[in-house]
Design a protein around this motif. Sequence first.
Motif, PDB file in Angstrom:
ATOM      1  N   UNK A  25       0.843  -1.208   0.000  1.00 52.94           N
ATOM      2  CA  UNK A  25       0.000   0.000   0.000  1.00 52.94           C
ATOM      3  C   UNK A  25       0.874   1.252   0.000  1.00 52.94           C
ATOM      4  N   UNK A  26       1.925   1.232   0.791  1.00 54.61           N
ATOM      5  CA  UNK A  26       2.819   2.390   0.861  1.00 54.61           C
ATOM      6  C   UNK A  26       3.502   2.614  -0.484  1.00 54.61           C
ATOM      7  N   UNK A  27       4.048   1.573  -1.057  1.00 53.90           N
ATOM      8  CA  UNK A  27       4.759   1.689  -2.331  1.00 53.90           C
ATOM      9  C   UNK A  27       3.833   2.166  -3.455  1.00 53.90           C
ATOM     10  N   UNK A  28       2.580   1.746  -3.426  1.00 55.43           N
ATOM     11  CA  UNK A  28       1.636   2.109  -4.493  1.00 55.43           C
ATOM     12  C   UNK A  28       0.800   3.351  -4.163  1.00 55.43           C
ATOM     13  N   UNK A  29       1.239   4.123  -3.181  1.00 53.30           N
ATOM     14  CA  UNK A  29       0.611   5.408  -2.802  1.00 53.30           C
ATOM     15  C   UNK A  29      -0.818   5.272  -2.287  1.00 53.30           C
ATOM     16  N   UNK A  30      -1.142   4.166  -1.703  1.00 52.15           N
ATOM     17  CA  UNK A  30      -2.442   4.000  -1.051  1.00 52.15           C
ATOM     18  C   UNK A  30      -2.277   4.447   0.407  1.00 52.15           C
ATOM     19  N   UNK A  31      -2.093   5.729   0.566  1.00 54.61           N
ATOM     20  CA  UNK A  31      -1.678   6.297   1.842  1.00 54.61           C
ATOM     21  C   UNK A  31      -2.743   6.121   2.925  1.00 54.61           C
ATOM     22  N   UNK A  32      -3.961   6.536   2.650  1.00 57.24           N
ATOM     23  CA  UNK A  32      -5.005   6.432   3.678  1.00 57.24           C
ATOM     24  C   UNK A  32      -5.335   4.982   4.036  1.00 57.24           C
ATOM     25  N   UNK A  46       4.464   5.865  12.389  1.00 53.91           N
ATOM     26  CA  UNK A  46       4.875   4.535  11.935  1.00 53.91           C
ATOM     27  C   UNK A  46       4.941   4.502  10.412  1.00 53.91           C
ATOM     28  N   UNK A  47       3.941   5.078   9.748  1.00 51.31           N
ATOM     29  CA  UNK A  47       3.922   5.149   8.295  1.00 51.31           C
ATOM     30  C   UNK A  47       5.181   5.853   7.787  1.00 51.31           C
TER      31      UNK A  47
END
Length: 68
Positions: A12-19, A39-40
Amino acid sequence: MDPGGWGEIDEMIVTRQILPALQAIRDLIACSLPQAIEVFSDRYALLRERRPHDFTVGPAEYAHGVYT
């Protein structure tokens, strides 16, 4: 198998799914939103170091349009 649940969050982080990543972190470690943001941020920095080529945008534009 994903020990600890971090593999899905990392993707999710790598693919910009931030929320969704923030919510998954909150669910995984039962923390507040400010703690999840911290943490993020730490996990994002780790992934930028270990998997720089997996990101499709640079650090300057990664969180463009996201306000926490």
